[in-house]
Design an enzyme around this catalytic site. Sequence first.
Site, mmCIF file in Angstrom:
data_model
loop_
_atom_site.group_PDB
_atom_site.id
_atom_site.type_symbol
_atom_site.label_atom_id
_atom_site.label_comp_id
_atom_site.label_asym_id
_atom_site.label_seq_id
_atom_site.Cartn_x
_atom_site.Cartn_y
_atom_site.Cartn_z
ATOM 1 N N HIS A 52 0.821 -1.218 0.000
ATOM 2 C CA HIS A 52 0.000 0.000 0.000
ATOM 3 C C HIS A 52 0.854 1.266 0.000
ATOM 4 C CE1 HIS A 52 0.548 -0.281 4.472
ATOM 5 N NE2 HIS A 52 0.555 1.041 4.364
ATOM 6 N N ASP A 74 0.161 -7.714 1.401
ATOM 7 C CA ASP A 74 0.607 -6.327 1.532
ATOM 8 C C ASP A 74 2.138 -6.225 1.608
ATOM 9 O OD1 ASP A 74 0.289 -3.625 1.606
ATOM 10 O OD2 ASP A 74 -0.222 -3.511 3.727
ATOM 11 N N SER A 98 4.802 2.764 7.974
ATOM 12 C CA SER A 98 4.427 1.588 7.192
ATOM 13 C C SER A 98 5.576 1.150 6.305
ATOM 14 C CB SER A 98 3.197 1.900 6.329
ATOM 15 O OG SER A 98 2.067 2.133 7.127
#
Length: 440
Positions: A174, A204, A283
């Site tokens: 993402h 992911d 992230s």
Amino acid sequence: MAASSLISTSFHISCSSGSPNRKLTINCFLPKSFSLHKIPTPTCSPIQSHKRPLIPYRSSCPPCLYKLLLTAKNPFSPAFDSLLILCTSLALALSLFVADVDSASAFVVTPQRKLQTDELATVQLFQENTPSVVYITNLAARQDAFTLDVFEVPQGSGSGFVWDKNGHIVTNYHVIRGASDLRVTLADQSTFDAKVVGFDQDKDVAVLHVDAPKDKLRPIPIGISADLLVGQKVFAIGNPFGLDHTLTTGVISGLRREISSAATGRPIQDVIQTDAAINPGNSGGPLLDSSGSLIGINTAIYSPSGASSGVGFSIPVDTVNGIVDQLVRFGKVTRPILGIKFAPDQSVEQLGVSGVLVLDAPPNGPAGKAGLLPTKRDTYGRLILGDIITSVNGKKVTNGSDLYRILDQCNVGDKVIVEVLRGDQKEKIPVILEPKADES
């Protein structure tokens, strides 16, 4: 110190006025330490009555001083006090001149910074692993509405880490989703254009490649996540809010959690839960154990506001390791599928049954080839339910997460026995698993 401490001084004064039989001896003692602003009154006593051993300094007094001492009612007259002060001042000046005294800065003591053992370990861990963490900028192409010129603007950012000396960078999918170009900034602030090697939307995870000199690349140590324990100390390094490298600490607050992929909604199993702050920009960054080894990729937080609320999730390194290996070798992840679309779990619960309701089973897919029936409507518009999957290879299936969890343990080409509820009857149908159509 020589300036604040002086030895005891004894003055022995002998006065004679020509008469050999008449002599007065006076001994004066100064204390060992005294203030420069206030001179203590000397203590004087005849030598005959003082019992302490003395080291006298003898000197003959002139007749005037002798007469003054004899006629004075108090032997410590102002003149005698002035003499004592003068002698004391000379002794103090001599001691300061002779003593080995450094400059004034020698009296200023700078305390050393003392860190505890755990603090030193944390500082060392951050310094050793920061060169492995990179900053990723996601650039998107935009067209000017008036000039129709195409230009790139940053649409997001995140973190990543160096996987090997060949220039492979691992991050979350993402972080790079929807990017027209990607840029990777290393710890020394050198920036390189990055290319996408491959990605796994379901888990992911994405792998990038940069053409950077090998001496600038420092791979992160790879650990294992199978033996993690709740309460174990962990460290998260990243670039939240576009800042430079930052470190947050915490503990493992939960294991074997399950979250959904931000791209496909497919569940990710065995996720690590931690209370280490994972803010936007963290992230894709590494989650480390106390030895500095990678145990997970920081991927999500549980917070309505989008800020860290003490519940963060990381994809375990054991899952990441297999995905990255396939992406580096083949540029894709070969994951088996049944080839069906199923209804939301809430819809099946309203029917009062437990399982996965098949909404669609394309004829060219594994389930369609095996004969699974999809949900459809008859000629009168009435809804005819399709097969409801209740187990796969004898393992019970109550919802979509159970089905994904079972398939993740299988390989492409495996034959599985799918038990379905068709009407009022249960049937067992063999299905040969195939890869996704876009990965074949």
